[in-house]
Scaffold this active site. Sequence first.
Site, PDB file in Angstrom:
ATOM      1  N   SER A 157     -10.620  69.644 117.467  1.00 17.47           N
ATOM      2  CA  SER A 157      -9.259  70.075 117.134  1.00 17.47           C
ATOM      3  C   SER A 157      -8.191  69.165 117.716  1.00 17.47           C
ATOM      4  CB  SER A 157      -9.078  71.511 117.597  1.00 17.47           C
ATOM      5  OG  SER A 157     -10.109  72.273 117.043  1.00 17.47           O
ATOM      6  N   ARG A 172      -4.735  60.315 118.576  1.00 13.39           N
ATOM      7  CA  ARG A 172      -4.256  60.454 119.956  1.00 13.39           C
ATOM      8  C   ARG A 172      -4.658  61.826 120.463  1.00 13.39           C
ATOM      9  NH1 ARG A 172      -0.374  62.101 116.720  1.00 13.39           N
ATOM     10  NH2 ARG A 172      -0.237  60.057 115.785  1.00 13.39           N
ATOM     11  N   ASP A 210      -9.895  72.670 113.574  1.00 10.67           N
ATOM     12  CA  ASP A 210      -9.957  74.144 113.651  1.00 10.67           C
ATOM     13  C   ASP A 210      -9.154  74.820 112.543  1.00 10.67           C
ATOM     14  OD1 ASP A 210      -7.604  73.294 114.862  1.00 10.67           O
ATOM     15  OD2 ASP A 210      -7.811  74.499 116.671  1.00 10.67           O
TER      16      ASP A 210
HETATM   17  C1  GLC Z   1      -3.274  70.367 118.289  1.00 11.44           C
HETATM   18  C2  GLC Z   1      -4.291  69.440 117.642  1.00 11.44           C
HETATM   19  C3  GLC Z   1      -4.728  69.968 116.294  1.00 11.44           C
HETATM   20  C4  GLC Z   1      -5.181  71.412 116.416  1.00 11.44           C
HETATM   21  C5  GLC Z   1      -4.131  72.253 117.099  1.00 11.44           C
HETATM   22  C6  GLC Z   1      -4.603  73.684 117.322  1.00 11.44           C
HETATM   23  O1  GLC Z   1      -2.136  70.365 117.516  1.00 11.44           O
HETATM   24  O2  GLC Z   1      -3.742  68.148 117.515  1.00 11.44           O
HETATM   25  O3  GLC Z   1      -5.768  69.181 115.768  1.00 11.44           O
HETATM   26  O4  GLC Z   1      -5.452  71.917 115.142  1.00 11.44           O
HETATM   27  O5  GLC Z   1      -3.814  71.692 118.351  1.00 11.44           O
HETATM   28  O6  GLC Z   1      -5.772  73.722 118.081  1.00 11.44           O
END
Ligand code: GLC
Length: 483
Positions: A157, A172, A210
């Site tokens: 995520s 990043r 996610d």
């Molecule tokens: C951050 C991450 C993203 C994820 C979100 C919720 O924004 O960059 O990929 O979906 O957190 O977990």
Amino acid sequence: MVHLGPKRPQHRKGTFTDVPEEWMEELHKVEDLLTVSADKLKGITKHFVSELEKGLSVAGGNIPMIPAWVMETPTGKETGDYLAIDLGGTNLRVVLVKLGGDCTFDTTQSKFALPGYMRTGTSDQLFDFIAECLKKFVDEFFPEGCSEPLPLGFTFSYPASQSKINSGVLQRWTKGFDIDNVEGHDVVPMLQASIEKFKVPINVVALINDTTGTLVASMYTEPEAKMGLIFGTGCNGAYYDVVKDIPKLQGKMPSDIPADSLMAINCEYGAFDNEHLVLPRTKYDLQIDEESPRPGQQAFEKMISGYYLGEVLRLILLDLTEDKGLFFKDQDLTKLKQPFIMDTSFPARIEEDPFENLSEVQELFESVLGLQITLPERKVVRRLAELIGERSARLSVCGIAAICQKRGYTTGFAAADGSVYNKYPSFKERAAKGLRDILDWTEKDDPIKIIPAEDGSGVGAAIIAALTEKRISKGLSVGMSDA
Ligand code: GLC
């Protein structure tokens, strides 16, 4: 023309009579900073829609809008046993999902606490830790061994560019992670190498955000789910767009994927407004950004997501204490000065205190910060927690409204998950109200409802792994033409 400024929300009734006037003035200043009017929300949403478009354009924009290479919607008929892992901020979750083929599923899962040093450790430490946890899980649930490698959906995520479904180059780190030598690299081979090192019979079939998992898992049981959202440590959303409306994919699509196919998009909209054009950032938000491992990134997320809400409160309290000299006179502020000492459960628990004298707030301040807090101070602190929670919920829904406007959705469900959505007091009501304010609904029943999602990082990852295996078995592409 007289500018009236944002309308100040009503306080809980009759509570502030013993709060000194000077404190009330300061509180009103913070209220003005953190209150976001309906008009402002509408303006933010308008800009959000154009930023979603920009992210899909060839030139790109702040919001990454990552094609996720999930090109089917689930039918509910998917079957099979799949493993899924979810690397969260505090835990690694390993899930075995048995898809029933009749819109049902069974899950068996284990949680492994992520050691504190891992957030900022080395990439080997991270991927070896995941592989070791997988080994423990497989040894426990498949004691006889497996005839074939188990297919695994890897819920990762963080913003990872995907040229195909089983790859993801980390753009990043977000949410305070800061592990060297991962940014700019594909995390799937890194995980697969550790899995091989520990001799676990697993094949990483798909890398999944996610939000994409949440979208797909929710559609498995609710076909009217239009988007998957996470309001947790981070915030983000995923939805399906039409391939021909994704200019940056033109010329890169394999010939077996028709232009009118759907493609799940992991928006990564925590990066919305990194240019700082519309979000009403306060000096507290600026400080959080400057002191974060990635200044200038995730402007939206840093104002609203769980990783930061306690920190916003801490900075406001420090301001009232150190700069203005109002609170906690002659007390030891060492702990209050420690960044991120208050996680999101801190403001959440303040809001939840059911007692008139806010005695639980006192216990909380004493146990976490070693501070005594008077009743008038507790009342101000409670109001601050409400303001922070309310701002988070109201700004959060701009992403939902923007996706609806971009895709022309006027009815349906936005499936949401995450600790803030599930646990932060009044978040659901505040978010629903915010959406009503933006979309000007007059209907009694909200045409677009935010509903609790199915488990995206387990079930969603398993369904995506199943959809992917099916495509591969049919000889269909799961990535760009040259990937
Ligand atoms: C951050 C991450 C993203 C994820 C979100 C919720 O924004 O960059 O990929 O979906 O957190 O977990």
